[in-house]
Design a protein around this motif. Structure first.
Motif, PDB file in Angstrom:
ATOM      1  N   ARG A 177      42.219  -8.494  16.784  1.00  0.00           N
ATOM      2  CA  ARG A 177      41.716  -9.866  16.094  1.00  0.00           C
ATOM      3  C   ARG A 177      42.943 -10.418  15.206  1.00  0.00           C
ATOM      4  O   ARG A 177      43.961  -9.627  14.586  1.00  0.00           O
ATOM      5  N   SER A 178      42.968 -11.711  15.155  1.00  0.00           N
ATOM      6  CA  SER A 178      43.977 -12.341  14.300  1.00  0.00           C
ATOM      7  C   SER A 178      43.482 -12.658  12.754  1.00  0.00           C
ATOM      8  O   SER A 178      42.207 -12.716  12.542  1.00  0.00           O
ATOM      9  N   SER A 180      42.955 -15.599  11.246  1.00  0.00           N
ATOM     10  CA  SER A 180      42.061 -16.475  11.140  1.00  0.00           C
ATOM     11  C   SER A 180      40.658 -16.141  11.707  1.00  0.00           C
ATOM     12  O   SER A 180      39.471 -16.637  11.215  1.00  0.00           O
ATOM     13  N   GLN A 181      40.624 -15.172  12.709  1.00  0.00           N
ATOM     14  CA  GLN A 181      39.385 -14.678  13.213  1.00  0.00           C
ATOM     15  C   GLN A 181      38.618 -13.847  12.249  1.00  0.00           C
ATOM     16  O   GLN A 181      37.402 -13.670  12.203  1.00  0.00           O
ATOM     17  N   THR A 298      48.020  -8.545   9.710  1.00  0.00           N
ATOM     18  CA  THR A 298      46.605  -8.728   9.750  1.00  0.00           C
ATOM     19  C   THR A 298      45.964  -8.037   8.917  1.00  0.00           C
ATOM     20  O   THR A 298      44.682  -8.238   8.365  1.00  0.00           O
TER      21      THR A 298
END
Ligand code: NAD
Ligand code: MG
Length: 377
Positions: A177-178, A180-181, A298
């Protein structure tokens, strides 16, 4: 073998009770507050000592047990008494958090075997614990699956010939996942671990990658290797539980299905291998094993752990105390996912690091950091 368990009602504690055989006598069981399950475990295993962390559960437990031959204690200080005086050959430390430190020290001073699941103890005081273990002839046998894999891969080899330790990580529920996610993810999403069924605190640590960070520090002290010689590799299948690279270039690993009963069983019976009926690994069924570099941008908690290890002294204690408080606040839905790494960074910047630390320094740091983190939100 006489076995006592710190945290018998938790994930590791329950799995330990499910893997022991008739040659293991349970002499002491302890938990935080689930006195109903503790009583159930008492009825089945008949230990001579029961401990409950939450003092309000004491009378209820005493009434249920109703046997003056059983020692029943409650409260934090009595946990140290339990470790210091309960009759056992092996103490399994499956309690969660740095609260495990003082009882573990008592077991070490008695020269006992410690089957150690409680990684936070090694994070905050690992260097000294290992020194004390050598001094008192105590054995610290890792239960954490990665450290058990490393320990098993080291059998018959000299620790001095280790070139590198390769710690595998599942990647947790948010792998790939990034940032922002992840900004708005909640505890419910973070608690959905793809491979392991564990207690809440370690499951959140797995989602932030702090669990791997704590494990890097744990490995540093267990196997006496510097932080620079520890590499983290994400391996989502969780089949290779970790590896040791030797000075000749050879790499040894331990493999198995992701099931904590196996490392628990090994820690209890080491150096022997005893049969189990646990499900066997079939590589052809699994097909492919994959490996990735961890994404520390991240998941900054892993970078913070490496940094704390490099800073040395009480820095890992600051990291751990801040993390314990922040994880609880995240579970209580009071803070967001990235408040965890941000809060840890703040605590690492705020506190002076004591290099030649004593146990008192660690205990005082733990208290002060918890207070600071709780107040600064
Ligand atoms: P858990 O939350 O399921 O269980 C924790 C246990 O400790 C419970 O029995 C609880 O009652 C007890 N406890 C907590 N505070 C206490 C207190 N103050 N006094 C007495 N008892 C107290 O946690 P878990 O997942 O079993 O993890 C335990 C430890 O093992 C942690 O340090 C974790 O990092 C480590 N570990 C767990 C796993 C796993 O698969 N669950 C794997 C590797 C390492
Ligand atoms: Mg682990």
């Amino acid at each position: 073998m006489k076995l006592a368990i710190l945290g018998s009602t938790g994930s590791i504690g329950r799995q330990t009770l499910s893997i022991i055989d008739e040659n293991t006598e349970i002499t002491g069981l302890s938990c935080m507050s689930n006195s109903a399950l503790l009583y159930e475990q008492y009825c089945r295993y008949k230990p001579r000592w029961l401990h409950v962390g939450d003092s309000t559960k004491y009378s209820e437990l005493k009434t249920m047990v109703n046997d003056s031959a059983v020692t029943i204690t409650a409260g934090e200080a009595a946990l140290v008494d339990f470790a210091a005086n309960c009759d056992y050959d092996v103490l399994l430390t499956s309690i969660v958090g740095s609260i495990g430190l003082l009882p573990t020290i008592e077991a070490v001073k008695r020269g006992k075997r410690i089957a150690l699941a409680n990684k936070e103890t090694l994070v905050v005081y690992g260097e000294k614990i290992m020194q004390l273990a050598a001094q008192y002839g105590a054995e610290i046998i890792p239960v954490d699956s990665e450290h058990s894999a490393i320990f098993q891969s080291l059998q018959g080899n000299d620790y001095k010939s280790i070139e590198k330790i390769i710690l595998t990580a599942s990647g947790g529920p948010f792998f790939k996942r990034s940032k922002s996610q992840l900004l708005n993810v909640n505890a419910a999403a973070a608690l959905k671990h793809p491979k392991w069924q564990m207690g809440k605190k370690i499951t959140i640590d797995s989602a932030t990658l702090m669990n791997k960070g704590l494990e890097v520090i744990e490995a540093r002290w267990l196997f006496d290797v510097p932080g620079q010689a520890i590499e983290v590799v994400v391996h989502p299948e969780c089949i290779i539980h970790s590896l040791v690279q030797y000075c000749d270039g050879s790499v040894m690993a331990q493999l198995g299905l992701p099931d904590m009963q196996l490392p628990i069983h090994y820690a209890l019976h080491y150096p022997k291998r005893k049969p189990t009926k646990l499900k066997r690994l079939s590589l052809s069924e699994i097909g492919a094993l994959n490996f990735y570099k961890p994404d520390m941008a991240t998941f900054p908690c892993l970078a913070h752990a490496f940094q704390a290890l490099q800073l040395g002294g009480t820095a890992p204690c600051i990291l751990n105390a801040a993390n314990e408080v922040l994880v609880q606040l995240f579970l209580d839905q009071k803070i967001s996912f990235y408040d965890i790494p941000n809060g840890i960074e703040k605590a690492l910047n705020k506190f002076d690091i004591v290099q030649n630390y004593t146990l008192d320094d660690v205990v005082a740091t733990d208290v002060a950091v918890r207070r600071f983190v709780a107040k600064s939100l």
